[in-house]
Design a protein around this motif. Structure first.
Motif, mmCIF file in Angstrom:
data_model
loop_
_atom_site.group_PDB
_atom_site.id
_atom_site.type_symbol
_atom_site.label_atom_id
_atom_site.label_comp_id
_atom_site.label_asym_id
_atom_site.label_seq_id
_atom_site.Cartn_x
_atom_site.Cartn_y
_atom_site.Cartn_z
ATOM 1 N N THR A 6 0.679 -1.108 -0.021
ATOM 2 C CA THR A 6 -0.026 0.122 -0.084
ATOM 3 C C THR A 6 0.756 1.238 -0.064
ATOM 4 N N THR A 7 0.261 2.292 0.018
ATOM 5 C CA THR A 7 1.046 3.556 -0.021
ATOM 6 C C THR A 7 1.790 3.802 1.167
ATOM 7 N N ASN A 8 1.437 3.178 2.264
ATOM 8 C CA ASN A 8 2.224 3.472 3.439
ATOM 9 C C ASN A 8 3.320 2.537 3.700
ATOM 10 N N GLY A 9 3.426 1.610 2.817
ATOM 11 C CA GLY A 9 4.355 0.655 2.912
ATOM 12 C C GLY A 9 4.096 -0.780 3.366
ATOM 13 N N THR A 10 2.857 -0.871 3.987
ATOM 14 C CA THR A 10 2.381 -2.162 4.446
ATOM 15 C C THR A 10 2.046 -3.046 3.777
ATOM 16 N N PRO A 11 2.151 -4.304 3.752
ATOM 17 C CA PRO A 11 1.644 -5.153 2.945
ATOM 18 C C PRO A 11 0.220 -5.069 2.363
ATOM 19 N N ALA A 12 -0.059 -5.203 1.058
ATOM 20 C CA ALA A 12 -1.508 -5.149 0.546
ATOM 21 C C ALA A 12 -2.289 -6.301 0.643
ATOM 22 N N LYS A 13 -3.334 -6.197 0.365
ATOM 23 C CA LYS A 13 -4.281 -7.227 0.638
ATOM 24 C C LYS A 13 -4.413 -8.290 -0.449
ATOM 25 N N ALA A 14 -4.260 -9.504 -0.248
ATOM 26 C CA ALA A 14 -3.978 -10.640 -1.235
ATOM 27 C C ALA A 14 -4.907 -10.475 -2.413
ATOM 28 N N ILE A 15 -4.288 -10.714 -3.508
ATOM 29 C CA ILE A 15 -5.302 -10.778 -4.480
ATOM 30 C C ILE A 15 -5.991 -12.204 -4.903
ATOM 31 N N THR A 16 -7.232 -12.237 -4.719
ATOM 32 C CA THR A 16 -7.898 -13.620 -5.066
ATOM 33 C C THR A 16 -7.431 -14.230 -6.449
ATOM 34 N N PRO A 17 -7.205 -15.419 -6.273
ATOM 35 C CA PRO A 17 -6.305 -16.315 -7.473
ATOM 36 C C PRO A 17 -7.476 -16.233 -8.562
ATOM 37 N N THR A 18 -7.121 -16.336 -9.704
ATOM 38 C CA THR A 18 -8.282 -16.665 -10.750
ATOM 39 C C THR A 18 -8.264 -18.241 -10.821
ATOM 40 N N ALA A 19 -9.098 -18.625 -11.691
ATOM 41 C CA ALA A 19 -9.735 -20.222 -11.867
ATOM 42 C C ALA A 19 -8.352 -20.516 -12.770
ATOM 43 N N ALA A 20 -7.624 -19.738 -13.469
ATOM 44 C CA ALA A 20 -6.425 -20.105 -14.318
ATOM 45 C C ALA A 20 -5.314 -20.474 -13.318
ATOM 46 N N THR A 21 -5.294 -19.555 -12.297
ATOM 47 C CA THR A 21 -3.943 -19.584 -11.294
ATOM 48 C C THR A 21 -4.187 -21.196 -10.526
ATOM 49 N N GLN A 22 -5.486 -21.177 -10.253
ATOM 50 C CA GLN A 22 -5.825 -22.408 -9.279
ATOM 51 C C GLN A 22 -5.782 -23.599 -10.076
ATOM 52 N N ARG A 23 -5.879 -23.696 -11.595
ATOM 53 C CA ARG A 23 -5.804 -24.876 -12.355
ATOM 54 C C ARG A 23 -4.292 -25.305 -12.465
ATOM 55 N N LEU A 24 -3.342 -24.221 -12.789
ATOM 56 C CA LEU A 24 -1.931 -24.340 -12.763
ATOM 57 C C LEU A 24 -1.227 -24.911 -11.437
ATOM 58 N N ARG A 25 -1.725 -24.445 -10.339
ATOM 59 C CA ARG A 25 -1.518 -24.652 -9.018
ATOM 60 C C ARG A 25 -1.726 -26.282 -9.021
ATOM 61 N N GLY A 26 -2.924 -26.572 -9.186
ATOM 62 C CA GLY A 26 -3.410 -27.987 -8.951
ATOM 63 C C GLY A 26 -2.352 -29.039 -10.127
ATOM 64 N N LEU A 27 -2.458 -28.520 -11.244
ATOM 65 C CA LEU A 27 -1.322 -29.371 -12.105
ATOM 66 C C LEU A 27 0.205 -29.406 -11.610
ATOM 67 N N ASP A 28 0.695 -28.309 -10.866
ATOM 68 C CA ASP A 28 1.957 -28.298 -10.481
ATOM 69 C C ASP A 28 2.185 -29.419 -9.361
ATOM 70 N N LYS A 29 0.950 -29.213 -8.532
ATOM 71 C CA LYS A 29 1.198 -30.016 -7.373
ATOM 72 C C LYS A 29 1.224 -31.584 -7.879
ATOM 73 N N ALA A 30 0.346 -31.929 -8.647
ATOM 74 C CA ALA A 30 0.188 -33.160 -9.240
ATOM 75 C C ALA A 30 1.307 -33.932 -9.964
ATOM 76 N N HIS A 31 2.153 -32.899 -10.646
ATOM 77 C CA HIS A 31 3.460 -33.563 -11.514
ATOM 78 C C HIS A 31 4.798 -32.977 -11.107
ATOM 79 N N VAL A 32 4.852 -31.850 -10.949
ATOM 80 C CA VAL A 32 6.094 -31.075 -10.862
ATOM 81 C C VAL A 32 6.866 -31.244 -9.462
ATOM 82 N N TRP A 33 8.090 -31.906 -9.472
ATOM 83 C CA TRP A 33 8.921 -31.987 -8.225
ATOM 84 C C TRP A 33 9.823 -30.924 -8.438
#
Length: 488
Positions: A6-33
Protein backbone atom coordinates in the motif's frame (compact mmCIF):
# COMPACT_ATOMS: atom_id res chain seq x y z
CA UNK A 1 1.12 -3.24 -10.49
CA UNK A 2 4.76 -2.69 -9.48
CA UNK A 3 4.79 -3.93 -5.90
CA UNK A 4 2.35 -5.60 -3.54
CA UNK A 5 2.29 -2.82 -0.99
CA UNK A 6 0.00 0.00 0.00
CA UNK A 7 1.04 3.63 -0.13
CA UNK A 8 2.26 3.55 3.48
CA UNK A 9 4.47 0.54 2.86
CA UNK A 10 2.34 -2.06 4.63
CA UNK A 11 1.54 -5.33 2.85
CA UNK A 12 -1.30 -5.08 0.37
CA UNK A 13 -4.40 -7.24 0.58
CA UNK A 14 -3.88 -10.55 -1.19
CA UNK A 15 -5.31 -10.83 -4.69
CA UNK A 16 -7.98 -13.49 -5.08
CA UNK A 17 -6.48 -16.10 -7.43
CA UNK A 18 -8.16 -16.63 -10.78
CA UNK A 19 -9.46 -19.98 -11.98
CA UNK A 20 -6.48 -20.18 -14.35
CA UNK A 21 -4.07 -19.77 -11.41
CA UNK A 22 -5.89 -22.42 -9.40
CA UNK A 23 -5.72 -24.82 -12.33
CA UNK A 24 -1.97 -24.31 -12.75
CA UNK A 25 -1.38 -24.76 -9.04
CA UNK A 26 -3.28 -28.03 -9.13
CA UNK A 27 -1.33 -29.35 -12.10
CA UNK A 28 1.94 -28.24 -10.53
CA UNK A 29 1.21 -30.09 -7.30
CA UNK A 30 0.19 -33.17 -9.23
CA UNK A 31 3.23 -33.41 -11.47
CA UNK A 32 6.19 -31.08 -10.77
CA UNK A 33 8.95 -31.99 -8.30
CA UNK A 34 10.64 -28.68 -7.40
CA UNK A 35 14.38 -28.30 -6.72
CA UNK A 36 15.60 -27.71 -3.15
CA UNK A 37 11.99 -27.89 -1.99
CA UNK A 38 10.33 -29.93 0.75
CA UNK A 39 7.39 -31.10 -1.30
CA UNK A 40 5.26 -31.82 1.77
CA UNK A 41 5.15 -28.08 2.43
CA UNK A 42 4.69 -27.23 -1.24
CA UNK A 43 1.65 -29.47 -1.53
CA UNK A 44 0.06 -27.69 1.44
CA UNK A 45 0.68 -24.25 -0.06
CA UNK A 46 -0.65 -21.80 -2.64
CA UNK A 47 2.51 -21.27 -4.67
CA UNK A 48 3.26 -18.22 -6.78
CA UNK A 49 3.12 -18.97 -10.51
CA UNK A 50 5.07 -16.63 -12.81
CA UNK A 51 3.52 -15.98 -16.20
CA UNK A 52 5.55 -13.10 -17.65
CA UNK A 53 8.27 -10.56 -16.97
CA UNK A 54 9.30 -7.07 -18.01
CA UNK A 55 12.53 -5.33 -17.14
CA UNK A 56 13.41 -6.23 -13.56
CA UNK A 57 9.87 -7.31 -12.68
CA UNK A 58 8.29 -10.76 -12.60
CA UNK A 59 4.53 -10.95 -13.21
CA UNK A 60 2.35 -13.72 -11.80
CA UNK A 61 -0.71 -15.37 -13.31
CA UNK A 62 -2.98 -12.93 -11.45
CA UNK A 63 -1.23 -9.86 -12.85
CA UNK A 64 0.75 -8.84 -9.74
CA UNK A 65 4.38 -7.85 -10.30
CA UNK A 66 7.41 -8.36 -8.10
CA UNK A 67 10.96 -7.05 -8.20
CA UNK A 68 13.28 -9.88 -9.22
CA UNK A 69 15.65 -9.41 -6.28
CA UNK A 70 17.72 -12.52 -6.99
CA UNK A 71 17.86 -12.16 -10.79
CA UNK A 72 16.01 -15.45 -11.31
CA UNK A 73 18.56 -17.45 -9.34
CA UNK A 74 21.55 -15.25 -10.13
CA UNK A 75 21.20 -15.50 -13.91
CA UNK A 76 19.49 -12.38 -15.25
CA UNK A 77 21.84 -9.56 -16.14
CA UNK A 78 20.15 -6.93 -18.32
CA UNK A 79 16.54 -7.42 -17.27
CA UNK A 80 13.81 -9.60 -18.72
CA UNK A 81 12.67 -9.19 -22.30
CA UNK A 82 15.59 -7.01 -23.30
CA UNK A 83 14.96 -6.03 -26.95
CA UNK A 84 18.54 -6.82 -28.04
CA UNK A 85 18.49 -10.33 -26.60
CA UNK A 86 14.94 -11.06 -27.72
CA UNK A 87 15.83 -10.07 -31.28
CA UNK A 88 18.99 -12.19 -31.30
CA UNK A 89 17.12 -15.33 -30.25
CA UNK A 90 14.34 -14.71 -32.79
CA UNK A 91 16.89 -14.15 -35.57
CA UNK A 92 18.68 -17.38 -34.71
CA UNK A 93 15.38 -19.26 -34.77
CA UNK A 94 15.04 -18.24 -38.40
CA UNK A 95 18.34 -20.04 -39.09
CA UNK A 96 18.60 -23.16 -36.89
CA UNK A 97 17.62 -23.91 -33.29
CA UNK A 98 20.16 -26.64 -32.64
CA UNK A 99 22.94 -28.54 -34.33
CA UNK A 100 25.62 -30.71 -32.76
CA UNK A 101 29.26 -29.77 -32.22
CA UNK A 102 30.28 -33.42 -32.48
CA UNK A 103 31.97 -33.41 -35.87
CA UNK A 104 30.50 -30.08 -36.94
CA UNK A 105 31.01 -26.40 -36.21
CA UNK A 106 28.30 -23.78 -35.77
CA UNK A 107 28.43 -20.06 -36.42
CA UNK A 108 27.18 -18.81 -33.04
CA UNK A 109 29.38 -21.15 -30.99
CA UNK A 110 32.47 -20.12 -32.96
CA UNK A 111 31.76 -16.40 -32.68
CA UNK A 112 30.99 -16.67 -28.96
CA UNK A 113 34.17 -18.64 -28.23
CA UNK A 114 36.24 -15.91 -29.89
CA UNK A 115 34.41 -13.21 -27.92
CA UNK A 116 34.91 -15.03 -24.60
CA UNK A 117 38.62 -15.55 -25.27
CA UNK A 118 38.96 -11.83 -26.04
CA UNK A 119 37.41 -10.66 -22.74
CA UNK A 120 38.59 -13.39 -20.36
CA UNK A 121 41.79 -13.07 -18.31
CA UNK A 122 44.74 -13.20 -20.70
CA UNK A 123 45.83 -16.67 -21.75
CA UNK A 124 42.45 -18.39 -21.60
CA UNK A 125 42.05 -19.14 -25.27
CA UNK A 126 40.19 -22.47 -25.47
CA UNK A 127 36.45 -22.85 -24.82
CA UNK A 128 34.65 -26.11 -24.04
CA UNK A 129 30.87 -25.73 -23.93
CA UNK A 130 28.40 -27.54 -21.70
CA UNK A 131 24.96 -26.91 -20.21
CA UNK A 132 25.11 -25.68 -16.60
CA UNK A 133 27.34 -24.47 -13.82
CA UNK A 134 27.74 -27.99 -12.48
CA UNK A 135 28.82 -29.36 -15.84
CA UNK A 136 31.28 -26.53 -16.42
CA UNK A 137 33.03 -27.56 -13.20
CA UNK A 138 32.86 -31.26 -14.10
CA UNK A 139 34.55 -30.45 -17.40
CA UNK A 140 37.39 -28.65 -15.62
CA UNK A 141 37.86 -31.54 -13.17
CA UNK A 142 38.00 -34.17 -15.89
CA UNK A 143 40.30 -32.18 -18.17
CA UNK A 144 42.69 -31.39 -15.31
CA UNK A 145 42.74 -35.00 -14.15
CA UNK A 146 43.18 -36.43 -17.65
CA UNK A 147 45.90 -33.92 -18.48
CA UNK A 148 48.07 -35.22 -15.66
CA UNK A 149 47.34 -38.85 -16.53
CA UNK A 150 48.47 -38.50 -20.14
CA UNK A 151 50.39 -35.28 -20.86
CA UNK A 152 54.17 -35.46 -21.37
CA UNK A 153 56.32 -34.40 -18.44
CA UNK A 154 57.86 -31.59 -20.49
CA UNK A 155 54.53 -29.70 -20.40
CA UNK A 156 53.82 -30.58 -16.78
CA UNK A 157 51.97 -33.89 -16.89
CA UNK A 158 52.36 -35.86 -13.65
CA UNK A 159 50.28 -39.01 -13.13
CA UNK A 160 50.82 -38.81 -9.35
CA UNK A 161 48.60 -35.74 -9.20
CA UNK A 162 45.17 -37.24 -8.56
CA UNK A 163 43.61 -35.12 -5.79
CA UNK A 164 41.73 -31.81 -5.68
CA UNK A 165 41.74 -29.07 -3.06
CA UNK A 166 38.43 -27.37 -2.31
CA UNK A 167 36.95 -25.20 0.43
CA UNK A 168 34.65 -25.99 3.28
CA UNK A 169 31.27 -24.37 2.66
CA UNK A 170 31.95 -24.71 -1.07
CA UNK A 171 29.14 -25.19 -3.55
CA UNK A 172 30.04 -26.06 -7.13
CA UNK A 173 26.82 -27.71 -8.28
CA UNK A 174 24.83 -30.91 -7.88
CA UNK A 175 26.45 -33.43 -10.21
CA UNK A 176 28.56 -36.02 -8.40
CA UNK A 177 31.99 -34.57 -9.15
CA UNK A 178 30.86 -31.07 -8.22
CA UNK A 179 29.29 -32.41 -5.03
CA UNK A 180 32.56 -34.13 -4.11
CA UNK A 181 34.21 -30.70 -4.17
CA UNK A 182 31.41 -29.24 -2.06
CA UNK A 183 31.61 -28.52 1.60
CA UNK A 184 28.01 -27.96 2.65
CA UNK A 185 26.88 -30.80 4.89
CA UNK A 186 23.21 -29.94 4.42
CA UNK A 187 23.43 -30.66 0.71
CA UNK A 188 26.22 -33.18 0.45
CA UNK A 189 26.55 -35.46 3.48
CA UNK A 190 23.94 -38.00 2.37
CA UNK A 191 25.89 -38.66 -0.84
CA UNK A 192 29.21 -39.34 0.92
CA UNK A 193 29.48 -42.97 -0.29
CA UNK A 194 29.36 -41.77 -3.89
CA UNK A 195 32.07 -39.11 -3.61
CA UNK A 196 35.83 -38.93 -4.04
CA UNK A 197 37.90 -37.47 -1.23
CA UNK A 198 39.33 -33.96 -1.52
CA UNK A 199 41.75 -31.91 0.52
CA UNK A 200 39.46 -29.53 2.39
CA UNK A 201 40.61 -26.03 3.24
CA UNK A 202 38.85 -23.74 5.70
CA UNK A 203 36.83 -20.98 4.09
CA UNK A 204 37.73 -17.38 4.78
CA UNK A 205 34.77 -16.26 6.90
CA UNK A 206 35.50 -13.11 8.86
CA UNK A 207 32.16 -13.03 10.71
CA UNK A 208 32.52 -16.61 11.93
CA UNK A 209 36.27 -17.07 11.65
CA UNK A 210 37.23 -20.76 11.76
CA UNK A 211 40.46 -19.73 13.49
CA UNK A 212 38.72 -17.89 16.31
CA UNK A 213 39.79 -14.40 15.27
CA UNK A 214 37.75 -11.20 15.19
CA UNK A 215 37.26 -9.33 11.93
CA UNK A 216 39.98 -6.74 11.49
CA UNK A 217 42.13 -8.20 14.26
CA UNK A 218 43.54 -11.29 12.58
CA UNK A 219 46.91 -12.27 11.21
CA UNK A 220 45.47 -13.68 8.00
CA UNK A 221 45.41 -17.24 9.30
CA UNK A 222 43.22 -18.17 6.33
CA UNK A 223 46.22 -17.48 4.09
CA UNK A 224 48.82 -19.25 6.24
CA UNK A 225 46.39 -22.16 6.48
CA UNK A 226 46.43 -22.46 2.68
CA UNK A 227 50.22 -22.27 2.67
CA UNK A 228 50.35 -25.17 5.13
CA UNK A 229 47.98 -27.29 3.05
CA UNK A 230 49.96 -26.69 -0.13
CA UNK A 231 53.22 -27.54 1.63
CA UNK A 232 51.68 -30.81 2.81
CA UNK A 233 49.68 -31.82 -0.27
CA UNK A 234 51.02 -29.77 -3.19
CA UNK A 235 52.86 -32.73 -4.74
CA UNK A 236 49.65 -34.77 -5.09
CA UNK A 237 47.23 -32.01 -6.08
CA UNK A 238 45.83 -31.94 -9.56
CA UNK A 239 43.92 -28.68 -9.06
CA UNK A 240 42.61 -26.25 -6.47
CA UNK A 241 38.99 -25.25 -7.05
CA UNK A 242 37.65 -21.98 -5.64
CA UNK A 243 34.80 -19.52 -6.08
CA UNK A 244 36.71 -16.23 -6.50
CA UNK A 245 35.99 -13.40 -4.03
CA UNK A 246 32.57 -14.68 -2.87
CA UNK A 247 31.32 -18.11 -1.83
CA UNK A 248 27.75 -17.56 -2.91
CA UNK A 249 25.66 -20.50 -1.74
CA UNK A 250 27.60 -20.60 1.53
CA UNK A 251 25.89 -17.35 2.50
CA UNK A 252 27.85 -14.74 0.53
CA UNK A 253 31.15 -15.34 2.34
CA UNK A 254 33.71 -12.74 1.30
CA UNK A 255 37.40 -13.53 0.88
CA UNK A 256 39.81 -10.95 2.32
CA UNK A 257 41.93 -8.88 -0.07
CA UNK A 258 44.95 -10.80 -1.33
CA UNK A 259 43.59 -14.27 -0.54
CA UNK A 260 42.87 -15.23 -4.15
CA UNK A 261 46.14 -13.78 -5.39
CA UNK A 262 48.04 -15.84 -2.79
CA UNK A 263 46.24 -19.03 -3.82
CA UNK A 264 47.30 -18.37 -7.42
CA UNK A 265 50.90 -17.97 -6.26
CA UNK A 266 50.74 -21.21 -4.27
CA UNK A 267 49.34 -23.07 -7.27
CA UNK A 268 52.20 -21.77 -9.41
CA UNK A 269 54.81 -22.68 -6.82
CA UNK A 270 53.52 -26.25 -6.49
CA UNK A 271 52.56 -26.94 -10.10
CA UNK A 272 48.83 -27.09 -9.33
CA UNK A 273 46.07 -25.96 -11.68
CA UNK A 274 43.76 -23.22 -10.40
CA UNK A 275 40.09 -23.68 -11.29
CA UNK A 276 38.04 -20.50 -10.84
CA UNK A 277 34.33 -21.28 -10.54
CA UNK A 278 32.80 -17.99 -11.69
CA UNK A 279 29.39 -19.49 -12.39
CA UNK A 280 27.78 -17.21 -9.79
CA UNK A 281 30.25 -14.33 -9.61
CA UNK A 282 30.93 -13.86 -13.32
CA UNK A 283 29.45 -11.31 -15.73
CA UNK A 284 29.51 -8.29 -13.48
CA UNK A 285 27.99 -9.53 -10.24
CA UNK A 286 31.04 -8.59 -8.12
CA UNK A 287 31.55 -5.22 -9.83
CA UNK A 288 33.97 -6.33 -12.55
CA UNK A 289 33.14 -8.51 -15.54
CA UNK A 290 35.02 -11.41 -13.95
CA UNK A 291 35.83 -11.60 -10.26
CA UNK A 292 39.42 -12.73 -10.92
CA UNK A 293 40.16 -9.33 -12.47
CA UNK A 294 40.03 -7.65 -9.07
CA UNK A 295 43.21 -9.44 -7.96
CA UNK A 296 44.93 -9.65 -11.32
CA UNK A 297 44.57 -13.44 -11.40
CA UNK A 298 44.43 -15.65 -14.46
CA UNK A 299 43.22 -19.14 -13.55
CA UNK A 300 44.06 -22.25 -15.55
CA UNK A 301 40.34 -22.96 -15.88
CA UNK A 302 37.49 -20.44 -15.80
CA UNK A 303 34.02 -21.93 -15.33
CA UNK A 304 31.11 -19.83 -16.59
CA UNK A 305 27.32 -20.29 -16.72
CA UNK A 306 24.29 -18.47 -15.21
CA UNK A 307 24.77 -14.91 -16.56
CA UNK A 308 26.58 -16.01 -19.72
CA UNK A 309 23.37 -15.73 -21.78
CA UNK A 310 22.03 -12.78 -19.81
CA UNK A 311 19.77 -15.25 -18.00
CA UNK A 312 17.93 -16.34 -21.15
CA UNK A 313 18.95 -19.92 -21.91
CA UNK A 314 21.02 -22.73 -20.36
CA UNK A 315 24.66 -22.55 -21.45
CA UNK A 316 28.04 -23.04 -19.79
CA UNK A 317 31.64 -22.68 -20.86
CA UNK A 318 34.93 -23.89 -19.42
CA UNK A 319 37.85 -21.79 -20.61
CA UNK A 320 41.43 -23.01 -20.43
CA UNK A 321 44.92 -22.44 -21.82
CA UNK A 322 46.86 -23.56 -24.88
CA UNK A 323 49.13 -25.59 -22.60
CA UNK A 324 46.21 -27.61 -21.30
CA UNK A 325 44.73 -28.00 -24.76
CA UNK A 326 48.08 -29.20 -26.14
CA UNK A 327 48.19 -31.95 -23.53
CA UNK A 328 45.40 -33.67 -25.49
CA UNK A 329 47.03 -33.45 -28.94
CA UNK A 330 48.23 -36.81 -30.28
CA UNK A 331 47.65 -39.39 -32.99
CA UNK A 332 44.16 -40.91 -32.91
CA UNK A 333 45.35 -44.28 -31.68
CA UNK A 334 47.03 -42.69 -28.65
CA UNK A 335 43.54 -42.09 -27.22
CA UNK A 336 44.31 -38.72 -25.68
CA UNK A 337 40.95 -37.36 -26.85
CA UNK A 338 38.76 -35.71 -24.23
CA UNK A 339 35.89 -38.17 -24.34
CA UNK A 340 33.25 -35.90 -22.88
CA UNK A 341 30.33 -33.97 -24.31
CA UNK A 342 26.69 -32.95 -24.02
CA UNK A 343 23.87 -33.26 -26.53
CA UNK A 344 23.16 -29.52 -26.48
CA UNK A 345 26.81 -28.43 -26.24
CA UNK A 346 27.17 -25.00 -27.84
CA UNK A 347 23.45 -24.70 -28.60
CA UNK A 348 23.05 -21.98 -31.27
CA UNK A 349 20.08 -20.25 -29.61
CA UNK A 350 21.94 -19.98 -26.31
CA UNK A 351 25.15 -18.83 -27.99
CA UNK A 352 23.22 -16.18 -29.94
CA UNK A 353 21.75 -14.88 -26.68
CA UNK A 354 25.22 -14.83 -25.10
CA UNK A 355 26.70 -12.84 -27.98
CA UNK A 356 23.84 -10.33 -27.72
CA UNK A 357 24.42 -10.05 -23.97
CA UNK A 358 28.08 -9.21 -24.55
CA UNK A 359 26.98 -6.60 -27.10
CA UNK A 360 24.71 -5.03 -24.47
CA UNK A 361 27.60 -4.89 -21.99
CA UNK A 362 29.51 -2.79 -24.54
CA UNK A 363 26.72 -0.71 -26.05
CA UNK A 364 25.05 0.23 -22.76
CA UNK A 365 28.31 0.68 -20.80
CA UNK A 366 26.89 -1.72 -18.23
CA UNK A 367 29.96 -2.02 -16.00
CA UNK A 368 30.56 1.74 -15.96
CA UNK A 369 26.94 2.47 -15.08
CA UNK A 370 26.92 -0.26 -12.45
CA UNK A 371 29.42 1.40 -10.12
CA UNK A 372 27.04 4.11 -8.75
CA UNK A 373 24.40 1.42 -8.23
CA UNK A 374 26.82 -0.64 -6.15
CA UNK A 375 27.58 2.43 -4.05
CA UNK A 376 23.88 3.19 -3.58
CA UNK A 377 23.18 -0.40 -2.57
CA UNK A 378 26.02 -0.24 -0.03
CA UNK A 379 24.70 3.02 1.45
CA UNK A 380 21.16 1.68 1.72
CA UNK A 381 22.34 -1.57 3.31
CA UNK A 382 24.00 0.45 6.06
CA UNK A 383 20.52 1.44 7.24
CA UNK A 384 19.87 -2.21 8.14
CA UNK A 385 22.95 -2.73 10.30
CA UNK A 386 21.20 -1.37 13.36
CA UNK A 387 18.40 -3.93 13.27
CA UNK A 388 18.56 -5.98 16.48
CA UNK A 389 18.73 -9.32 14.71
CA UNK A 390 21.01 -8.48 11.80
CA UNK A 391 24.39 -9.91 12.70
CA UNK A 392 26.34 -9.23 9.53
CA UNK A 393 25.90 -7.69 6.09
CA UNK A 394 28.26 -8.92 3.37
CA UNK A 395 28.40 -7.22 -0.02
CA UNK A 396 30.64 -7.46 -3.06
CA UNK A 397 29.24 -5.71 -6.11
CA UNK A 398 25.52 -6.52 -6.22
CA UNK A 399 26.03 -9.80 -4.34
CA UNK A 400 24.67 -9.34 -0.83
CA UNK A 401 24.09 -11.58 2.17
CA UNK A 402 22.28 -10.36 5.31
CA UNK A 403 22.83 -12.80 8.18
CA UNK A 404 20.16 -12.85 10.85
CA UNK A 405 20.92 -14.04 14.39
CA UNK A 406 18.95 -14.63 17.53
CA UNK A 407 21.62 -12.85 19.59
CA UNK A 408 24.02 -10.31 18.11
CA UNK A 409 26.46 -10.50 21.02
CA UNK A 410 26.93 -14.26 20.84
CA UNK A 411 26.14 -14.64 17.11
CA UNK A 412 23.73 -17.41 18.07
CA UNK A 413 21.63 -18.47 15.10
CA UNK A 414 18.01 -19.50 14.96
CA UNK A 415 16.66 -23.00 15.33
CA UNK A 416 16.14 -24.66 11.95
CA UNK A 417 12.51 -25.41 12.74
CA UNK A 418 11.74 -21.68 13.01
CA UNK A 419 12.46 -21.21 9.31
CA UNK A 420 13.35 -17.57 9.83
CA UNK A 421 14.79 -17.09 6.36
CA UNK A 422 11.73 -18.64 4.75
CA UNK A 423 9.39 -16.40 6.73
CA UNK A 424 11.34 -13.27 5.82
CA UNK A 425 11.07 -14.30 2.19
CA UNK A 426 7.29 -14.46 2.50
CA UNK A 427 7.14 -11.03 4.14
CA UNK A 428 9.31 -9.53 1.40
CA UNK A 429 7.07 -11.06 -1.23
CA UNK A 430 4.06 -9.35 0.33
CA UNK A 431 5.97 -6.11 -0.19
CA UNK A 432 6.52 -6.79 -3.88
CA UNK A 433 10.04 -8.25 -3.78
CA UNK A 434 11.35 -11.74 -4.55
CA UNK A 435 14.37 -12.69 -2.44
CA UNK A 436 15.66 -16.04 -1.23
CA UNK A 437 17.20 -17.42 1.94
CA UNK A 438 20.40 -19.37 2.41
CA UNK A 439 19.50 -20.68 5.85
CA UNK A 440 19.14 -17.50 7.91
CA UNK A 441 21.11 -15.42 5.39
CA UNK A 442 18.91 -13.34 3.13
CA UNK A 443 20.35 -13.12 -0.36
CA UNK A 444 19.99 -10.04 -2.55
CA UNK A 445 21.45 -10.29 -6.05
CA UNK A 446 19.44 -8.16 -8.48
CA UNK A 447 20.02 -7.82 -12.22
CA UNK A 448 22.70 -5.31 -13.16
CA UNK A 449 19.93 -3.30 -14.81
CA UNK A 450 18.29 -2.51 -11.46
CA UNK A 451 17.32 1.17 -11.07
CA UNK A 452 17.94 3.45 -8.09
CA UNK A 453 14.26 3.29 -7.16
CA UNK A 454 14.33 -0.49 -7.33
CA UNK A 455 17.42 -0.61 -5.12
CA UNK A 456 15.49 1.40 -2.53
CA UNK A 457 12.50 -0.94 -2.81
CA UNK A 458 14.74 -4.01 -2.52
CA UNK A 459 16.47 -2.85 0.65
CA UNK A 460 13.39 -1.28 2.26
CA UNK A 461 11.23 -4.35 1.67
CA UNK A 462 13.97 -6.63 2.99
CA UNK A 463 14.44 -4.53 6.10
CA UNK A 464 10.70 -4.37 6.77
CA UNK A 465 10.43 -8.12 6.28
CA UNK A 466 13.27 -8.80 8.71
CA UNK A 467 11.65 -6.54 11.30
CA UNK A 468 8.26 -8.16 10.83
CA UNK A 469 9.64 -11.64 11.46
CA UNK A 470 12.41 -11.13 14.02
CA UNK A 471 10.89 -8.32 16.07
CA UNK A 472 7.14 -8.71 15.64
CA UNK A 473 6.79 -12.45 15.14
CA UNK A 474 5.03 -12.44 11.77
CA UNK A 475 4.65 -16.00 10.55
CA UNK A 476 2.80 -16.01 7.26
CA UNK A 477 1.77 -19.20 5.53
CA UNK A 478 3.75 -21.81 3.72
CA UNK A 479 4.04 -21.25 0.01
CA UNK A 480 6.41 -23.96 -1.02
CA UNK A 481 9.65 -22.03 -0.81
CA UNK A 482 12.69 -24.25 -0.15
CA UNK A 483 13.20 -25.01 3.53
CA UNK A 484 16.72 -23.98 4.10
CA UNK A 485 18.89 -22.64 1.42
CA UNK A 486 18.00 -22.86 -2.25
CA UNK A 487 21.47 -23.00 -3.71
CA UNK A 488 22.68 -21.70 -6.99
Amino acid sequence: MTGRTTTNGTPAKAITPTAATQRLRGLDKAHVWHPFTQMRDWLASDPLVIAAAEGNQLIDTDGASYLDGVSSLWTNVHGHRHPRLDAAVRAQLDKVAHTTLLGLGSEPSIELAARLAAIAPQGLTRVFYSDSGSTSVEVALKIAFQFHRQAPADIGGDARRTRFLSLRNAYHGDTVGAVALGGMELFHSIYAPLLFDTVKAESPHCYRCPFGRQAGACEQECITHMETLFARHGHELCAAVVEPLVQGAAGMLLQPPGWLRRVRELCDAHGVFLVADEVAVGFGKTGTLFACEQEGVTPDFLCLAKGITGGYLPLAATLTTERVHDGFLARHEALRTFFHGHTYTGNPLACAAAIASLDVFDEERVMERLQPKIARLAARLETLRGLPHVGDIRQRGVMTGIEMVRNRDTKEGYDLAQRIGHRVTLEARRRGVIIRPLGDVMVLMPPLSITDEEIDLLVDATGEAIRAVTEHGATGGLDGLPDATGAA
